[in-house]
Design a protein around this motif. Structure first.
Motif, PDB file in Angstrom:
ATOM      1  N   VAL A  28      22.121 -77.536 -41.048  1.00  0.00           N
ATOM      2  CA  VAL A  28      22.586 -76.760 -42.769  1.00  0.00           C
ATOM      3  C   VAL A  28      23.025 -75.626 -42.583  1.00  0.00           C
ATOM      4  O   VAL A  28      23.775 -75.464 -43.395  1.00  0.00           O
ATOM      5  CB  VAL A  28      20.959 -77.101 -43.249  1.00  0.00           C
ATOM      6  N   MET A  29      22.437 -74.538 -41.762  1.00  0.00           N
ATOM      7  CA  MET A  29      22.728 -73.284 -41.538  1.00  0.00           C
ATOM      8  C   MET A  29      24.310 -73.259 -41.093  1.00  0.00           C
ATOM      9  O   MET A  29      25.032 -72.516 -41.835  1.00  0.00           O
ATOM     10  CB  MET A  29      22.123 -72.693 -40.528  1.00  0.00           C
ATOM     11  N   ARG A  30      24.768 -74.003 -40.340  1.00  0.00           N
ATOM     12  CA  ARG A  30      26.088 -74.038 -39.875  1.00  0.00           C
ATOM     13  C   ARG A  30      27.202 -74.514 -40.895  1.00  0.00           C
ATOM     14  O   ARG A  30      28.199 -74.197 -41.144  1.00  0.00           O
ATOM     15  CB  ARG A  30      26.631 -74.718 -38.517  1.00  0.00           C
ATOM     16  N   PRO A  40      19.884 -65.679 -44.165  1.00  0.00           N
ATOM     17  CA  PRO A  40      19.414 -64.599 -43.349  1.00  0.00           C
ATOM     18  C   PRO A  40      18.616 -65.470 -42.136  1.00  0.00           C
ATOM     19  O   PRO A  40      18.190 -66.660 -42.429  1.00  0.00           O
ATOM     20  CB  PRO A  40      18.364 -64.200 -44.187  1.00  0.00           C
ATOM     21  N   LYS A  41      18.785 -64.951 -40.936  1.00  0.00           N
ATOM     22  CA  LYS A  41      18.303 -65.567 -39.702  1.00  0.00           C
ATOM     23  C   LYS A  41      18.060 -64.390 -38.580  1.00  0.00           C
ATOM     24  O   LYS A  41      18.537 -63.097 -38.752  1.00  0.00           O
ATOM     25  CB  LYS A  41      19.363 -66.208 -39.064  1.00  0.00           C
ATOM     26  N   LEU A  42      17.079 -64.537 -37.832  1.00  0.00           N
ATOM     27  CA  LEU A  42      16.782 -63.820 -36.695  1.00  0.00           C
ATOM     28  C   LEU A  42      16.638 -64.346 -35.485  1.00  0.00           C
ATOM     29  O   LEU A  42      17.243 -63.799 -34.450  1.00  0.00           O
ATOM     30  CB  LEU A  42      15.486 -62.969 -37.168  1.00  0.00           C
ATOM     31  N   CYS A  43      16.119 -65.553 -35.416  1.00  0.00           N
ATOM     32  CA  CYS A  43      16.042 -66.291 -34.205  1.00  0.00           C
ATOM     33  C   CYS A  43      17.084 -66.996 -33.614  1.00  0.00           C
ATOM     34  O   CYS A  43      17.316 -67.427 -32.441  1.00  0.00           O
ATOM     35  CB  CYS A  43      14.713 -67.024 -34.024  1.00  0.00           C
ATOM     36  N   ALA A  44      17.949 -67.391 -34.793  1.00  0.00           N
ATOM     37  CA  ALA A  44      19.227 -68.169 -34.420  1.00  0.00           C
ATOM     38  C   ALA A  44      20.438 -67.135 -33.899  1.00  0.00           C
ATOM     39  O   ALA A  44      20.469 -66.211 -34.375  1.00  0.00           O
ATOM     40  CB  ALA A  44      19.728 -68.947 -35.655  1.00  0.00           C
ATOM     41  N   SER A  45      21.215 -67.657 -33.166  1.00  0.00           N
ATOM     42  CA  SER A  45      22.439 -67.123 -32.712  1.00  0.00           C
ATOM     43  C   SER A  45      23.426 -67.957 -32.438  1.00  0.00           C
ATOM     44  O   SER A  45      23.084 -68.977 -31.972  1.00  0.00           O
ATOM     45  CB  SER A  45      22.129 -65.876 -31.722  1.00  0.00           C
ATOM     46  N   PHE A  51      16.176 -72.737 -32.404  1.00  0.00           N
ATOM     47  CA  PHE A  51      14.836 -72.650 -32.084  1.00  0.00           C
ATOM     48  C   PHE A  51      13.717 -72.816 -33.030  1.00  0.00           C
ATOM     49  O   PHE A  51      12.788 -73.621 -33.006  1.00  0.00           O
ATOM     50  CB  PHE A  51      14.688 -71.319 -31.344  1.00  0.00           C
ATOM     51  N   GLY A  52      14.144 -72.313 -34.182  1.00  0.00           N
ATOM     52  CA  GLY A  52      13.287 -72.390 -35.462  1.00  0.00           C
ATOM     53  C   GLY A  52      12.152 -71.709 -35.690  1.00  0.00           C
ATOM     54  O   GLY A  52      10.975 -72.159 -36.222  1.00  0.00           O
ATOM     55  N   SER A  53      11.988 -70.372 -35.126  1.00  0.00           N
ATOM     56  CA  SER A  53      10.736 -69.649 -34.987  1.00  0.00           C
ATOM     57  C   SER A  53      10.507 -68.580 -36.064  1.00  0.00           C
ATOM     58  O   SER A  53       9.368 -68.252 -36.508  1.00  0.00           O
ATOM     59  CB  SER A  53      10.355 -69.252 -33.489  1.00  0.00           C
ATOM     60  N   CYS A  54      11.538 -68.160 -36.447  1.00  0.00           N
ATOM     61  CA  CYS A  54      11.310 -67.001 -37.264  1.00  0.00           C
ATOM     62  C   CYS A  54      11.052 -67.137 -38.917  1.00  0.00           C
ATOM     63  O   CYS A  54      10.665 -66.622 -39.487  1.00  0.00           O
ATOM     64  CB  CYS A  54      12.649 -66.074 -37.153  1.00  0.00           C
ATOM     65  N   ARG A  55      11.720 -68.456 -39.190  1.00  0.00           N
ATOM     66  CA  ARG A  55      11.194 -68.924 -40.779  1.00  0.00           C
ATOM     67  C   ARG A  55      11.918 -68.129 -41.654  1.00  0.00           C
ATOM     68  O   ARG A  55      11.632 -68.151 -42.876  1.00  0.00           O
ATOM     69  CB  ARG A  55       9.945 -69.071 -40.849  1.00  0.00           C
ATOM     70  N   LEU A  56      12.898 -67.443 -41.323  1.00  0.00           N
ATOM     71  CA  LEU A  56      13.661 -66.544 -42.186  1.00  0.00           C
ATOM     72  C   LEU A  56      14.791 -67.505 -42.977  1.00  0.00           C
ATOM     73  O   LEU A  56      15.287 -67.021 -44.124  1.00  0.00           O
ATOM     74  CB  LEU A  56      14.363 -65.298 -41.641  1.00  0.00           C
ATOM     75  N   CYS A  57      15.375 -68.478 -42.398  1.00  0.00           N
ATOM     76  CA  CYS A  57      16.396 -69.362 -42.834  1.00  0.00           C
ATOM     77  C   CYS A  57      15.996 -70.334 -43.805  1.00  0.00           C
ATOM     78  O   CYS A  57      16.811 -71.245 -43.757  1.00  0.00           O
ATOM     79  CB  CYS A  57      17.301 -69.613 -41.762  1.00  0.00           C
ATOM     80  N   VAL A  58      14.853 -70.469 -44.155  1.00  0.00           N
ATOM     81  CA  VAL A  58      14.427 -71.444 -44.754  1.00  0.00           C
ATOM     82  C   VAL A  58      15.111 -71.608 -46.272  1.00  0.00           C
ATOM     83  O   VAL A  58      15.720 -70.937 -46.825  1.00  0.00           O
ATOM     84  CB  VAL A  58      12.896 -71.447 -45.448  1.00  0.00           C
ATOM     85  N   PRO A  68      12.046 -76.309 -45.144  1.00  0.00           N
ATOM     86  CA  PRO A  68      12.672 -76.470 -43.812  1.00  0.00           C
ATOM     87  C   PRO A  68      13.606 -75.329 -43.375  1.00  0.00           C
ATOM     88  O   PRO A  68      14.374 -74.691 -44.188  1.00  0.00           O
ATOM     89  CB  PRO A  68      13.560 -77.786 -43.719  1.00  0.00           C
ATOM     90  N   ALA A  69      13.563 -75.211 -42.202  1.00  0.00           N
ATOM     91  CA  ALA A  69      14.316 -74.057 -41.565  1.00  0.00           C
ATOM     92  C   ALA A  69      15.743 -74.744 -41.411  1.00  0.00           C
ATOM     93  O   ALA A  69      16.083 -75.613 -41.012  1.00  0.00           O
ATOM     94  CB  ALA A  69      13.911 -73.878 -40.161  1.00  0.00           C
ATOM     95  N   SER A  70      16.789 -74.100 -41.892  1.00  0.00           N
ATOM     96  CA  SER A  70      18.110 -74.476 -42.005  1.00  0.00           C
ATOM     97  C   SER A  70      18.911 -74.620 -40.602  1.00  0.00           C
ATOM     98  O   SER A  70      19.643 -75.279 -40.309  1.00  0.00           O
ATOM     99  CB  SER A  70      18.834 -73.869 -42.987  1.00  0.00           C
ATOM    100  N   CYS A  71      18.300 -73.670 -39.717  1.00  0.00           N
ATOM    101  CA  CYS A  71      18.853 -73.720 -38.365  1.00  0.00           C
ATOM    102  C   CYS A  71      18.577 -74.989 -37.480  1.00  0.00           C
ATOM    103  O   CYS A  71      19.260 -75.312 -36.523  1.00  0.00           O
ATOM    104  CB  CYS A  71      18.588 -72.464 -37.713  1.00  0.00           C
ATOM    105  N   THR A  72      17.533 -75.542 -37.960  1.00  0.00           N
ATOM    106  CA  THR A  72      17.139 -76.625 -36.995  1.00  0.00           C
ATOM    107  C   THR A  72      17.215 -77.972 -37.731  1.00  0.00           C
ATOM    108  O   THR A  72      16.697 -78.946 -37.439  1.00  0.00           O
ATOM    109  CB  THR A  72      15.572 -76.501 -36.355  1.00  0.00           C
TER     110      THR A  72
HETATM  111 FE1  FES Z   1      14.916 -68.427 -37.254  1.00  0.00          FE
HETATM  112 FE2  FES Z   1      16.120 -70.388 -38.493  1.00  0.00          FE
HETATM  113  S1  FES Z   1      16.760 -68.599 -37.920  1.00  0.00           S
HETATM  114  S2  FES Z   1      13.989 -70.002 -38.098  1.00  0.00           S
END
Ligand code: FES
Length: 273
Positions: A28-30, A40-45, A51-58, A68-72
């Motif tokens: 979803v993020m892409r 917003p994101k921190l753990c995705a690049s 990886f879905g750990s920072c939970r900033l991209c909900v 849900p985390a948009s990166c995963t």
């Molecule tokens: Fe970190 Fe999605 S960018 S959980």
């Protein structure tokens, strides 16, 4: 950025009212990024598996519970996504507030000032104040001896700073330093070491406020580990936790050039003033 781009059947979804069609399996993020929306994101690049750990991209997805985390989260046909609802904005701000509460607030003298994703994301979610007491991790967040430009060893030899769990800056590698007080445990360095370099030199040890990046057995510094000094971890780090010594000594360069040779394929970064 989230799950790397896929080749699959086209899927159409709606993000903040706009239709976008992406291959099946895309995150979803892409998909949002295809519309020019930066969640917003921190753990995705861009070059690492999600990886879905920072939970900033909900985000909120109609018909689904939770945020849900948009990166995963992979896209689905007909999905309706909201990336800017009041609920997700509140959650992101709360998450950032927790990150900042456990981070040294030395931005003005930090070598990553102006080139720090934590700083960028705090601005992106609108965090201006924080309600929690600062400095809860077990590293030196006292403010005394914080690393400053041109002062690589400022904190390394100072002992425990009155804290029995104090772990100093690891200055053992000739090219970069590791400062555990600035680590947000996003795992990007660990994943870069594995996915980009294939070295598996790093891991995360401990839990909660004791979490830290570890280079091998307890007590090992980077030079004593399997680290090959490729720099993939430094490039992946969103803060000044892993920082090039040249940047600490001379400041952030005005421009950098990345070249990739066939020998290792990592991509070396040459920096110019
Ligand atoms: Fe970190 Fe999605 S960018 S959980």
């Amino acid at each position: 950025m989230g799950t790397p781009a896929r080749q699959g059947a086209p899927v159409t979804l709606k993000v903040d009212g706009f239709d976008v069609t992406v291959p099946e399996g895309t995150s979803v993020m892409r998909a949002a990024a295809e519309l020019g929306m930066q969640i917003p994101k921190l753990c995705a690049s861009d070059n690492l598996e999600a990886f879905g750990s920072c939970r900033l991209c909900v985000v909120e997805i109609e018909g689904r519970r939770g945020t849900p985390a948009s990166c995963t989260t992979p896209v689905a046909d007909g999905m309706v996504v909201h990336t800017q609802s009041e609920k997700v904005k509140r959650i992101r701000k709360g998450v950032m507030e927790l990150y900042i509460s456990d981070h040294p607030l030395d931005c003005l003298t930090c070598s990553a000032n102006g080139d720090c994703e934590l700083q960028d994301m705090a601005g992106a979610v609108g965090l201006r104040d924080q309600r929690y007491e600062a400095g809860r991790n077990h590293y030196d967040t006292s403010g005394a001896g914080m690393l400053a430009a041109g002062d690589i060893r400022a904190r390394a030899p100072q002992g425990d700073m009155g804290n029995p769990d104090y772990i100093p800056v690891d200055d053992s590698n000739p090219y970069f330093t590791y400062d555990p007080a600035k680590c947000i445990v996003c795992n990007r360095c660990v994943r870069a070491c594995e996915e980009v370099q294939g070295t598996f030199a790093l891991t995360i040890e401990g839990r909660g406020f004791d979490s830290r990046v570890s280079a091998g057995a307890a007590g090992d510094d980077f030079m004593a580990s399997d680290c090959v000094s490729c720099g993939a971890c430094v490039q992946a780090c969103p803060t000044a936790t892993l920082q090039e010594k040249s940047v600490i000594e001379m400041g952030t360069p005005e421009r950098s050039v990345i070249t990739t040779c066939a020998y290792c394929g990592v991509g070396c970064s040459f920096k110019a003033e």
